[in-house]
Design an enzyme around this catalytic site. Structure first.
Site: not given
Ligand code: RIB
Ligand code: CA
Length: 317
Positions: A242-243
């Site tokens: 995600h990040d």
């Protein structure tokens, strides 16, 4: 010297890849890293961030610790079940010990100092709960003019991951998220889990990273607990970074395609707490006042993104 960047983070396995992506990118001026509670408690996220920067041979980057809990209601949950008991699949102590001491400033003070000293707009990439960012903007509203944009990993257009309604970063501190996403007048790009899930990488991608050299080997070694979780969440052998998707956008503007929408955050105490309500109606009631919009990342070339992140983490630029 490229993008001036500050990362606010709760490492966290996907945060580890995101921090490494920024730390290894020669076109990024990584001014600092601030830590927040989230995936694991603040003490763990902080030592993890410091060790990860040492792994990337970046003892020049200051790390300051921030909020250990949300703004209003206590936070009963963290995500050891996803990231492992120490936030890095139990492998944090296998990382090199940091040569640089923890910064004596708190996260908000470091953010304020770096922004005040900056001679060009700074990108902030919050990839954990938004508590530090809400506190910064509340305590130092004058820094808004020094912020180029805030590129946030968080939110969900469809369903959540922490609850049916809410994505973890927003769910962890909805009041802070609403302050940043709704009440503040700073350019925001929100990278929701709907898009990050589409950018999931498989174990062949991880194996190629591991084979790229000692740093890739170490990054891949942080993933076992995370892979065990995402094997079930995805239904195939892969993980969702995600990040790293959000930080990829922060360092390569335009990598993600965005659309402008108004947004709200449910700060109630019911089952929808932490939901991000993106108003995608193309027509709104006649005569209503224009409302603030933010950029929502809705699409990308998934293969190109995966190749970009792998190349950077493997030492290619
Ligand atoms: O929902 C995913 C987000 O929550 C990521 O930032 C992950 O690290 C966790 O913080
Ligand atoms: Ca995170």
């Amino acid at each position: 010297m490229g993008t001036k960047l500050i990362i606010d983070t709760d490492p966290g396995v996907d945060d580890a890849f995101a921090i490494a992506l920024a730390a290894l990118s020669t076109d990024v001026d990584l001014l600092g890293v601030t830590t927040v509670f989230g995936n694991v408690p603040l003490a763990a996220t902080t030592i993890n961030a410091r060790r990860l920067l040492q792994l990337c041979d970046r003892p020049d980057v200051p790390v300051a610790a921030g909020a250990s809990r949300p703004l209003v209601y206590p936070n009963p949950y963290s995500a050891e079940y996803v990231h492992g008991v120490d936030g890095l699949s139990g492998r944090s102590e296998a990382l090199p010990e940091p040569a640089r001491p923890l910064d004596e400033r708190d996260a908000v003070s470091l953010l304020y100092s770096l922004l005040k000293a900056a001679d060009e707009p700074v990108t902030i990439a919050p990839i954990g709960p938004l508590t530090n960012i809400a506190l910064l903007l509340a305590a130092h509203p004058g820094v808004r003019e020094k912020i180029g944009r805030i590129v946030i990993m968080g939110g969900a257009l469809d369903h959540g991951n922490m609850t049916a309604a809410a994505e973890f970063n927003i769910w962890s501190d909805p009041e802070a998220a609403r302050r940043v996403l709704v009440e503040e007048d700073v350019p925001v790009v929100l990278v929701p889990m709907d898009l990050t899930y589409r950018c999931a990488v498989d174990t062949a991608w991880l194996a190629e990273l591991a084979a790229s050299g000692p740093l890739g080997t170490m990054l891949e070694s942080l993933t076992p607990d995370y892979l065990a979780h995402y094997r079930k969440a995805l239904g195939w052998e892969g993980i969702v970074l995600h990040d790293a998707v959000a930080v990829a956008e922060a360092i390569r503007p335009g990598l993600l395609r965005t659309e402008s929408f108004p947004i709200d955050v449910d700060c109630g105490l019911g089952p929808a707490r932490g939901a991000t309500l993106v108003d995608r109606r193309r027509r709104r009631e006649p005569g209503t006042q224009p409302v603030r919009t933010i950029e929502i990342a809705v699409d990308t070339d998934v293969d190109a993104l995966g190749k970009f992140v792998l190349a950077r983490l493997s030492g290619g630029q």
